[in-house]
Enzyme design. Structure first.
Site, short mmCIF file in Angstrom:
data_model
loop_
_atom_site.label_atom_id
_atom_site.label_comp_id
_atom_site.label_asym_id
_atom_site.label_seq_id
_atom_site.Cartn_x
_atom_site.Cartn_y
_atom_site.Cartn_z
N TYR A 189 33.50 41.44 38.69
CA TYR A 189 32.42 42.18 39.41
C TYR A 189 33.45 43.43 40.24
CZ TYR A 189 33.80 40.22 43.93
OH TYR A 189 34.61 40.03 45.28
N TYR A 476 32.73 30.57 41.76
CA TYR A 476 33.40 31.88 40.82
C TYR A 476 34.44 31.64 40.23
CZ TYR A 476 34.45 36.55 39.67
OH TYR A 476 34.90 37.81 38.86
N ASN A 478 36.82 33.25 38.63
CA ASN A 478 37.82 34.18 38.99
C ASN A 478 38.34 34.04 40.28
OD1 ASN A 478 38.18 35.34 36.20
ND2 ASN A 478 37.37 37.19 36.95
N TYR A 479 37.80 33.37 41.24
CA TYR A 479 38.56 32.89 42.37
C TYR A 479 38.54 31.23 42.33
CZ TYR A 479 36.78 37.21 44.52
OH TYR A 479 36.70 38.64 44.47
N ARG A 480 39.26 30.92 41.25
CA ARG A 480 39.73 29.55 40.98
C ARG A 480 40.19 28.85 42.12
NH1 ARG A 480 40.10 27.95 35.99
NH2 ARG A 480 40.88 29.91 34.90
#
Length: 536
Positions: A189, A476, A478-480
């Site tokens: 995003y 999210y 991609n924010y592992r």
């Protein structure tokens, strides 16, 4: 005659076991390298140029070149047996083949921004496929598309677009060193996502190498696999070599602003109001709030600073009346606003030096948005947090470990309300008011005390549980965050993976497992939060 009994001390057992393990690793390493040379017997010089082992003088510099979280640079952090930096698809094919043959795992790294280091760390013997040499960017202005290799960073894509057009863009993020491969694999995003959706919503083709070494594009891989790689997380299905993406139109003029308020300046009430205003703003508006602890300029005591920042696709004359109507309490004036081009807004919002666009090409740049070492977590909010609840947030930010902590709110709404949650694996669409990102940072030399900071983030996360999404508590990809669940070591069960899988993907997790079972049934591409096959 007494019988003789041989007893082995625990220390001697450990020594012998460690020696046996080291010999086994050495053999695996040697066999893997021989396999690569055999695979490229007609051009062994080519493959030798892209192989780095601990015996190479460049090994450490290549390994550390794109480690973006220094939490994973400690002496005890597992290191790869080999790093391969492929120059072409055949190098990827041979690395997959030889890793499978000799029982090594693969970690795939494009930009090195995996928050838990999973693109370059493994507890099992492993090889890194570093995509740094595969980073071409080919822009087709006439058709508003681009082919971008996975090793390219966002900054390189932005720079190449800006060189050819001032009114075309790609709806991606603010950190220029993030790799395209990992970014698109998790959704992605940025400033334009309320206008156009996620970056991965604009991926229209891809080229990948699967576990069997086949080179596939969208047509040959099929729609299910193409769906899965656009948001299903990296390192689960294949190695994506390149992406074809659709570019989007932006106006020649973009307006940005940042207004900061402390608790003494009514920040709590403004944040509470922001929750209801920002998600309903027009879709050409990006809005966020970042919360940090600072010293008050009045008496030097600690306070909370709320930074309200925004990007608007249009001019000041259009923006001011809109804000006066929707959010008069913020007190936005013309002096708070700056008009600029879209690419300049990337530099501004990303806190990058703006003298030249060349900063976008600097792969070594350390973004001020992230601390050297850090731990991050994420949440999604569907109902405004009660005003009184912010007092609990403030108390957490006043704790000692939160000196370099931040909490960011990113408004949703706009186009995100219109795209079905099943369009891609990324499900966090309609009904979301905003996303929360929690981050706590520390200096590299403080890694020895990293658990203190990680525990702080967990306490804050626990407190926030009452105010965010539930059943599942969404996160999210991609924010592992490995705190929300990991796969079993060795055998990966569907039930165990569902614990974290439903938080990232909700009901889309089932389809991801189905695709995994079809494309990689033996679970070669795996890590702590990789999609498992149904039977593994």
């Amino acid at each position: 005659m007494k019988s003789l009994h041989f007893s082995m001390s625990p220390f001697l057992f450990v020594v012998l076991f460690s020696l046996s393990w080291a010999i086994s690793l050495a053999h695996a390493n040697e066999n893997f390298l021989h396999c690569l040379s055999f695979f490229h017997s007609e051009d062994s010089y080519s493959i030798s140029k892209v192989i780095y082992t601990p015996n190479n003088s460049s090994y450490s510099s290549v390994l550390e070149s794109t480690i973006r979280n220094f939490r994973f640079t400690t002496p005890t952090t597992p290191k790869p047996l080999v790093i391969v930096t492929p120059l072409n698809v055949s190098h990827i094919q041979s690395t997959i083949h030889c890793s499978r043959k000799h029982g090594l795992q693969i970690r795939i790294r494009s930009g090195g921004h995996d928050f838990e280091g999973l693109s370059y760390v493994s507890e099992f013997p492993f090889v890194i496929v570093d995509m740094v040499n595969l980073r071409s960017v080919d822009i087709d202005i006439e058709n508003k598309v681009a082919w971008v290799q996975s090793g390219a960073i966002l900054g390189e894509l932005y720079y190449n677009i800006a060189e050819k057009s001032k009114t075309l863009a790609f709806p991606a993020g603010l950190c220029p060193t993030v790799g395209i491969g990992g970014y698109l694999s998790g959704g992605g995003y940025g400033l334009l996502f309320r206008k156009y959706g996620l970056a991965t919503d604009h991926a229209i083709d891809a080229q990948l190498v699967d576990v069997n070494g086949r080179v596939l594009d969208r047509k040959s891989m099929g729609e299910d696999l193409f769906w899965a790689i656009r948001g299903g997380g990296g390192g689960s299905f294949a190695i994506v070599v390149a992406w074809k993406v659709q570019l989007v139109s932006v106006p020649a003029t973009v307006t940005v602003f940042a207004i900061s308020k402390t608790l003494e300046q009514n920040a709590t009430k403004l944040i509470h109001r922001w929750q209801s205003v920002a998600p309903k703003l027009p879709d050409n508006f990006y809005s966020g709030v970042t919360l940090t602890r600072v010293n008050s300029s009045q008496d030097g005591k600690m306070t909370i600073l709320a930074s309200f920042h925004a990007s608007f696709l249009g001019g000041i004359n259009e923006l001011i009346p809109l804000m006066q109507d929707r959010f008069p309490g913020l007190g936005l004036t013309r002096e708070d606003c700056t008009e600029m081009s879209w690419i300049e807004s990337i530099l501004y919002m990303g806190q990058l030096p703006n003298e030249t666009l060349n900063i976008l090409l600097d792969r070594t740049y350390q973004s001020p948005l992230l601390s050297p070492s850090f731990k991050s977590k994420s949440d999604y909010v569907k109902k405004p947090i009660p005003e009184i609840a912010f007092q609990g947030i403030w108390s957490k930010l006043f704790e000692e470990e939160a000196q370099s902590a931040s909490i960011s709110f990113i408004a949703y709404g706009g186009k995100m309300e219109e795209i079905p949650e099943t369009a891609t694996p990324f499900p966090h669409r309609a009904g979301i008011l905003y996303k929360i990102v929690y981050s706590v940072g520390w200096k590299e030399e403080d890694n020895i005390r990293s658990q203190r900071y990680i525990n702080w983030s967990r306490r804050l996360y626990s407190y926030m549980g009452s105010f965010v999404t539930k059943y599942p508590r969404q996160a999210y990809i991609n924010y592992r965050d490995l705190d929300i669940g990991i796969n079993n070591k060795g055998h990966t069960s569907y039930a165990k993976a569902s614990v974290w899988g439903r938080k990232y993907f909700m009901n889309n997790f089932k389809k991801l497992v189905y695709v995994k079972t079809m494309i990689d049934p033996e679970n070669f591409f795996r890590h702590e939060q990789s999609i498992p096959p149904l039977f593994s």
